[in-house]
Design a protein around this motif. Structure first.
Motif, PDB file in Angstrom:
ATOM      1  N   VAL A 103      40.561  51.573  41.667  1.00  0.00           N
ATOM      2  CA  VAL A 103      41.804  50.523  40.851  1.00  0.00           C
ATOM      3  C   VAL A 103      42.704  51.233  40.464  1.00  0.00           C
ATOM      4  CG1 VAL A 103      42.439  48.826  39.912  1.00  0.00           C
ATOM      5  CG2 VAL A 103      39.611  48.894  40.396  1.00  0.00           C
ATOM      6  N   ARG A 104      44.051  51.091  41.600  1.00  0.00           N
ATOM      7  CA  ARG A 104      44.877  51.517  40.372  1.00  0.00           C
ATOM      8  C   ARG A 104      46.511  50.190  39.813  1.00  0.00           C
ATOM      9  NH1 ARG A 104      47.444  56.865  40.415  1.00  0.00           N
ATOM     10  NH2 ARG A 104      49.698  56.788  40.291  1.00  0.00           N
ATOM     11  N   ASN A 105      45.883  50.912  39.437  1.00  0.00           N
ATOM     12  CA  ASN A 105      46.393  49.733  38.034  1.00  0.00           C
ATOM     13  C   ASN A 105      46.461  48.792  38.172  1.00  0.00           C
ATOM     14  OD1 ASN A 105      48.910  51.643  37.665  1.00  0.00           O
ATOM     15  ND2 ASN A 105      49.574  50.994  39.538  1.00  0.00           N
ATOM     16  N   VAL A 106      45.759  48.276  36.732  1.00  0.00           N
ATOM     17  CA  VAL A 106      45.667  46.875  36.486  1.00  0.00           C
ATOM     18  C   VAL A 106      45.661  45.957  35.027  1.00  0.00           C
ATOM     19  CG1 VAL A 106      43.482  48.037  34.981  1.00  0.00           C
ATOM     20  CG2 VAL A 106      43.431  46.221  36.039  1.00  0.00           C
ATOM     21  N   LYS A 107      46.055  44.805  35.195  1.00  0.00           N
ATOM     22  CA  LYS A 107      46.187  44.373  33.943  1.00  0.00           C
ATOM     23  C   LYS A 107      45.558  43.091  33.817  1.00  0.00           C
ATOM     24  CE  LYS A 107      50.947  42.192  32.802  1.00  0.00           C
ATOM     25  NZ  LYS A 107      51.981  41.984  32.727  1.00  0.00           N
ATOM     26  N   ALA A 108      44.440  43.196  32.269  1.00  0.00           N
ATOM     27  CA  ALA A 108      43.914  41.826  32.146  1.00  0.00           C
ATOM     28  C   ALA A 108      44.637  41.766  30.253  1.00  0.00           C
ATOM     29  CB  ALA A 108      42.927  42.916  31.517  1.00  0.00           C
ATOM     30  N   ASP A 109      44.639  40.524  30.714  1.00  0.00           N
ATOM     31  CA  ASP A 109      44.340  39.606  29.765  1.00  0.00           C
ATOM     32  C   ASP A 109      43.367  39.923  27.827  1.00  0.00           C
ATOM     33  OD1 ASP A 109      42.641  38.524  30.253  1.00  0.00           O
ATOM     34  OD2 ASP A 109      43.698  36.046  31.129  1.00  0.00           O
ATOM     35  N   SER A 110      43.454  39.163  27.341  1.00  0.00           N
ATOM     36  CA  SER A 110      42.386  39.057  26.608  1.00  0.00           C
ATOM     37  C   SER A 110      41.233  38.691  26.521  1.00  0.00           C
ATOM     38  CB  SER A 110      43.006  38.120  25.214  1.00  0.00           C
ATOM     39  OG  SER A 110      43.350  37.181  24.964  1.00  0.00           O
ATOM     40  N   VAL A 111      41.271  38.179  26.797  1.00  0.00           N
ATOM     41  CA  VAL A 111      39.783  37.593  27.867  1.00  0.00           C
ATOM     42  C   VAL A 111      39.503  38.796  28.905  1.00  0.00           C
ATOM     43  CG1 VAL A 111      38.386  35.800  28.715  1.00  0.00           C
ATOM     44  CG2 VAL A 111      40.243  35.087  27.604  1.00  0.00           C
ATOM     45  N   SER A 112      40.001  39.268  29.888  1.00  0.00           N
ATOM     46  CA  SER A 112      39.599  40.061  30.689  1.00  0.00           C
ATOM     47  C   SER A 112      39.349  41.081  30.699  1.00  0.00           C
ATOM     48  CB  SER A 112      40.609  40.060  32.165  1.00  0.00           C
ATOM     49  OG  SER A 112      40.729  38.497  32.462  1.00  0.00           O
ATOM     50  N   ARG A 113      39.816  41.856  29.915  1.00  0.00           N
ATOM     51  CA  ARG A 113      40.176  43.006  29.602  1.00  0.00           C
ATOM     52  C   ARG A 113      38.672  43.936  28.535  1.00  0.00           C
ATOM     53  NH1 ARG A 113      44.211  42.756  24.294  1.00  0.00           N
ATOM     54  NH2 ARG A 113      45.215  42.326  26.475  1.00  0.00           N
ATOM     55  N   PHE A 114      37.434  42.973  28.050  1.00  0.00           N
ATOM     56  CA  PHE A 114      36.298  43.100  28.357  1.00  0.00           C
ATOM     57  C   PHE A 114      35.248  42.915  29.395  1.00  0.00           C
ATOM     58  CE2 PHE A 114      38.567  41.853  24.652  1.00  0.00           C
ATOM     59  CZ  PHE A 114      38.079  43.367  23.093  1.00  0.00           C
ATOM     60  N   LEU A 115      34.770  44.599  29.111  1.00  0.00           N
ATOM     61  CA  LEU A 115      34.136  44.445  30.664  1.00  0.00           C
ATOM     62  C   LEU A 115      32.618  45.033  30.347  1.00  0.00           C
ATOM     63  CD1 LEU A 115      36.233  44.295  32.087  1.00  0.00           C
ATOM     64  CD2 LEU A 115      34.807  45.356  33.973  1.00  0.00           C
ATOM     65  N   TYR A 116      31.576  43.668  29.720  1.00  0.00           N
ATOM     66  CA  TYR A 116      30.021  44.575  29.201  1.00  0.00           C
ATOM     67  C   TYR A 116      28.504  44.491  29.952  1.00  0.00           C
ATOM     68  CZ  TYR A 116      32.259  42.153  25.006  1.00  0.00           C
ATOM     69  OH  TYR A 116      33.136  41.553  24.425  1.00  0.00           O
ATOM     70  N   ALA A 117      28.215  44.934  29.761  1.00  0.00           N
ATOM     71  CA  ALA A 117      26.464  45.602  30.829  1.00  0.00           C
ATOM     72  C   ALA A 117      26.927  45.925  31.988  1.00  0.00           C
ATOM     73  CB  ALA A 117      26.194  43.841  30.901  1.00  0.00           C
ATOM     74  N   CYS A 118      28.367  46.348  32.805  1.00  0.00           N
ATOM     75  CA  CYS A 118      28.226  46.254  34.012  1.00  0.00           C
ATOM     76  C   CYS A 118      27.989  48.468  34.686  1.00  0.00           C
ATOM     77  CB  CYS A 118      29.955  46.198  34.409  1.00  0.00           C
ATOM     78  SG  CYS A 118      31.098  45.009  34.056  1.00  0.00           S
ATOM     79  N   ALA A 119      26.881  48.070  35.592  1.00  0.00           N
ATOM     80  CA  ALA A 119      26.917  49.349  35.951  1.00  0.00           C
ATOM     81  C   ALA A 119      27.876  49.862  37.246  1.00  0.00           C
ATOM     82  CB  ALA A 119      25.162  49.463  36.692  1.00  0.00           C
ATOM     83  N   PHE A 120      28.066  51.212  36.428  1.00  0.00           N
ATOM     84  CA  PHE A 120      29.467  51.686  37.444  1.00  0.00           C
ATOM     85  C   PHE A 120      28.348  53.299  38.349  1.00  0.00           C
ATOM     86  CE2 PHE A 120      31.136  50.853  33.487  1.00  0.00           C
ATOM     87  CZ  PHE A 120      32.205  49.846  34.297  1.00  0.00           C
TER      88      PHE A 120
ATOM     89  N   LEU B 168      26.830  42.717  43.486  1.00  0.00           N
ATOM     90  CA  LEU B 168      27.242  43.913  43.752  1.00  0.00           C
ATOM     91  C   LEU B 168      28.802  43.488  44.417  1.00  0.00           C
ATOM     92  CD1 LEU B 168      27.222  46.315  44.930  1.00  0.00           C
ATOM     93  CD2 LEU B 168      26.261  45.623  46.673  1.00  0.00           C
ATOM     94  N   ILE B 169      29.622  44.655  43.856  1.00  0.00           N
ATOM     95  CA  ILE B 169      30.942  44.837  44.070  1.00  0.00           C
ATOM     96  C   ILE B 169      31.157  46.698  44.639  1.00  0.00           C
ATOM     97  CG2 ILE B 169      33.038  45.169  43.559  1.00  0.00           C
ATOM     98  CD1 ILE B 169      33.089  42.693  41.357  1.00  0.00           C
ATOM     99  N   GLN B 170      31.190  46.752  46.166  1.00  0.00           N
ATOM    100  CA  GLN B 170      30.953  47.746  46.722  1.00  0.00           C
ATOM    101  C   GLN B 170      32.250  48.258  47.753  1.00  0.00           C
ATOM    102  OE1 GLN B 170      27.114  49.141  48.064  1.00  0.00           O
ATOM    103  NE2 GLN B 170      27.177  49.000  49.979  1.00  0.00           N
ATOM    104  N   ASP B 171      32.952  49.290  48.119  1.00  0.00           N
ATOM    105  CA  ASP B 171      33.139  49.992  48.263  1.00  0.00           C
ATOM    106  C   ASP B 171      34.713  49.034  48.904  1.00  0.00           C
ATOM    107  OD1 ASP B 171      32.101  52.035  49.671  1.00  0.00           O
ATOM    108  OD2 ASP B 171      30.702  50.794  50.630  1.00  0.00           O
ATOM    109  N   VAL B 172      35.361  49.242  48.188  1.00  0.00           N
ATOM    110  CA  VAL B 172      36.696  48.101  47.476  1.00  0.00           C
ATOM    111  C   VAL B 172      37.683  48.553  46.528  1.00  0.00           C
ATOM    112  CG1 VAL B 172      37.215  45.848  46.115  1.00  0.00           C
ATOM    113  CG2 VAL B 172      35.628  46.120  47.644  1.00  0.00           C
ATOM    114  N   SER B 173      38.865  48.592  47.267  1.00  0.00           N
ATOM    115  CA  SER B 173      40.172  49.635  46.680  1.00  0.00           C
ATOM    116  C   SER B 173      41.140  48.618  46.701  1.00  0.00           C
ATOM    117  CB  SER B 173      40.495  50.513  47.392  1.00  0.00           C
ATOM    118  OG  SER B 173      40.741  49.953  48.848  1.00  0.00           O
ATOM    119  N   VAL B 174      41.846  48.863  45.547  1.00  0.00           N
ATOM    120  CA  VAL B 174      42.873  47.528  45.194  1.00  0.00           C
ATOM    121  C   VAL B 174      43.689  48.160  44.107  1.00  0.00           C
ATOM    122  CG1 VAL B 174      43.189  45.659  43.351  1.00  0.00           C
ATOM    123  CG2 VAL B 174      40.631  46.107  44.167  1.00  0.00           C
TER     124      VAL B 174
END
Length: 220
Positions: free
Chosen positions: A66-83, A40-46
């Motif tokens: 999250v304001r402003n994010v830069k992701a490499d080719s591995v990190s830019r894919f987020l699978y099966a997260c719940a929002f 769980l990632i909760q009540d977080v601001s970056v």
């Protein structure tokens, strides 16, 4: 910029953190046997987040900004997260949010994701992003969008219709629509990349869909 390296175990929380200029390097989320006992990632601001060789797939994100994010080719894919009430804004580069992973290892998370979608006030607020965002499989009607450059397309409005002719050839939008129809998603988000030279072309495609009455609502 501060650099963090961590592994997030099953059921472990990351809560109440508010920071800026953070790099997540080699961070991983543990896959769990059910879709409910998940990190769980909760009540977080970056502000200004860099993702490097980081895999956050399968996490539950609740009240995260999250304001402003830069992701490499591995990190830019987020699978099966719940929002649940997650807000993305500013520059995002290229991000892909997919309800499952290509190998199907996280398919058992789907009931938990659908439960989160139904229970949250909203899932994602992407109305102030600048960049390329592909959202696959999530219910786009549960998202906050900016109709000046984003739209929700419903599968039932496109079946047995000439929507391909309206788009005039292959595009990122046509790939998303094809996937929606193939996978039986109810809808899909189309988000124009207004941060690059693609802006005019993407907005023109949305305009064409609107004029052909394939969008239920689109305002300029």
């Amino acid at each position: 910029m501060q650099e963090l390296t961590l592994d997030v175990a099953a059921g472990s929380p990351i809560t109440d953190r508010h920071c800026a200029d953070i790099t997540l390097q080699d961070c991983n989320v543990e896959v769990v046997p059910t879709g409910y006992e998940r990190p769980l990632i909760q009540d977080v601001s970056v502000r200004n987040l860099v993702l490097s060789s980081t895999r956050l797939s399968g996490a539950l994100l609740r009240r995260v900004e999250v304001r402003n994010v830069k992701a490499d080719s591995v990190s830019r894919f987020l699978y099966a997260c719940a929002f649940e009430e997650v807000r993305l804004s500013g520059r995002i580069g290229t991000l892909v949010l997919d309800i499952t992973d290509p190998m199907g290892r996280l398919a058992h998370y789907l009931p938990a994701i659908r439960k989160a979608e139904a229970g949250a006030a909203y899932t994602l607020d992407v109305s102030e992003i600048r960049g390329s965002l592909d959202v696959r499989g999530y219910d786009a009607s549960r998202m906050i969008i900016d109709p000046s450059f984003q739209a929700v397309v419903w599968a039932e409005d496109l079946r047995d219709s000439d929507w391909r002719g309206v788009l005039g050839g292959p595009s990122r939008f046509s790939v998303l629509i094809e996937e929606m129809l193939r996978e039986n998603w109810p809808n899909v988000l189309l988000s124009a990349n207004i941060a690059t030279a693609r802006r005019s072309a993407d907005l023109e495609l949305l305009k064409n869909l609107r004029c052909s009455r394939f969008l239920r609502s689109f305002e300029v």
